[in-house]
Design an enzyme around this catalytic site. Sequence first.
Site, PDB file in Angstrom:
ATOM      1  N   ASP A 158      -8.888  -4.236  -6.571  1.00  0.00           N
ATOM      2  CA  ASP A 158      -8.207  -3.429  -5.552  1.00  0.00           C
ATOM      3  C   ASP A 158      -8.301  -1.950  -5.933  1.00  0.00           C
ATOM      4  O   ASP A 158      -7.784  -1.536  -6.970  1.00  0.00           O
ATOM      5  CB  ASP A 158      -6.740  -3.852  -5.452  1.00  0.00           C
ATOM      6  CG  ASP A 158      -6.002  -3.183  -4.293  1.00  0.00           C
ATOM      7  OD1 ASP A 158      -6.430  -2.103  -3.857  1.00  0.00           O
ATOM      8  OD2 ASP A 158      -4.986  -3.753  -3.838  1.00  0.00           O
ATOM      9  N   HIS A 208      -7.947  -5.324  -1.378  1.00  0.00           N
ATOM     10  CA  HIS A 208      -6.703  -4.695  -0.927  1.00  0.00           C
ATOM     11  C   HIS A 208      -6.177  -5.352   0.350  1.00  0.00           C
ATOM     12  O   HIS A 208      -5.004  -5.196   0.683  1.00  0.00           O
ATOM     13  CB  HIS A 208      -6.932  -3.203  -0.679  1.00  0.00           C
ATOM     14  CG  HIS A 208      -5.673  -2.429  -0.419  1.00  0.00           C
ATOM     15  ND1 HIS A 208      -4.665  -2.300  -1.360  1.00  0.00           N
ATOM     16  CD2 HIS A 208      -5.244  -1.764   0.681  1.00  0.00           C
ATOM     17  CE1 HIS A 208      -3.679  -1.573  -0.846  1.00  0.00           C
ATOM     18  NE2 HIS A 208      -3.993  -1.250   0.385  1.00  0.00           N
ATOM     19  N   SER A 234       0.841  -1.185   0.000  1.00  0.00           N
ATOM     20  CA  SER A 234       0.000   0.000   0.000  1.00  0.00           C
ATOM     21  C   SER A 234       0.889   1.252   0.000  1.00  0.00           C
ATOM     22  O   SER A 234       1.701   1.424  -0.903  1.00  0.00           O
ATOM     23  CB  SER A 234      -0.963  -0.048   1.193  1.00  0.00           C
ATOM     24  OG  SER A 234      -2.014   0.877   1.033  1.00  0.00           O
TER      25      SER A 234
END
Length: 265
Positions: A232, A244, A166
């Site tokens: 995602d 995600h 991320s």
Amino acid sequence: MPKRRVGARRAAGRSRRLVLIGISAAVVAAGAVVTPQAFAGTSGNGTTAAAERGSFLQRLRDRFSSGGAQTGGGNAGGGNAAGCSDVELVFARGTGEPQGLGIVGRPLAQALAAGLDGQKVGSFAVVYDAASNQRSAGPGATNMTEHIESVAQSCPETQFVIGGYSQGASVTDIAIGIRGAGTAGKAIPAALRERVAAVVVYGNPLGLRRQTIAQASPDFAGKAIEFCNNGDPVCGGGNTFSAHLAYPRNGTVQRGADFAVGKLG
């Protein structure tokens, strides 16, 4: 540039930031459900405790006085000093996660060590805020780079696997010299880039710009692998929020470790 086009770009930028900010709370909330152990000692072999004890130099002093953060067996390679790893994973956690390797980095470190049985494999959790406004990516890249510089100087034979999840993927993007991937940060010097054997990232926000590491960083194109689950919203512009959070349990962690092991020979 026409005002209408400038306005559209600004609106798109705001939209991307809102997506990234909105996902941070769920990463924390769901992380304990996805992989509860990831929040217990997530640094990988004491890195979090070292980070909390003080300055960067103190962390290095602790690291080498205790023989390094090791997750594998075997003897250190050729010209390495005592206490050095043969391979070190340097990983940046996702937005909102507590300091440490996080829900993706911890199992990746374990899988990497298992794949390199007989070698000393260490891990370092990048020290940065992982703030929801995404502005901490640049300082995170600086910490990643400076850690690599310090270890490379003390351990001339250590090879590195770097990566992130991320916002941690943005940290990695900046560290490998991709411009516009986040706030300003220090990139890994050209002289050390050969020491980085593999780059492994998950849910990379770079995808929202329709870019990949292979496109944006030719120096690392051949040794980078990116994972973006279908749906995602952080890397692929989808609307399936759970996508995600699925990386720790959908097999991509093992695939990332296998890729890195292959690059390490």
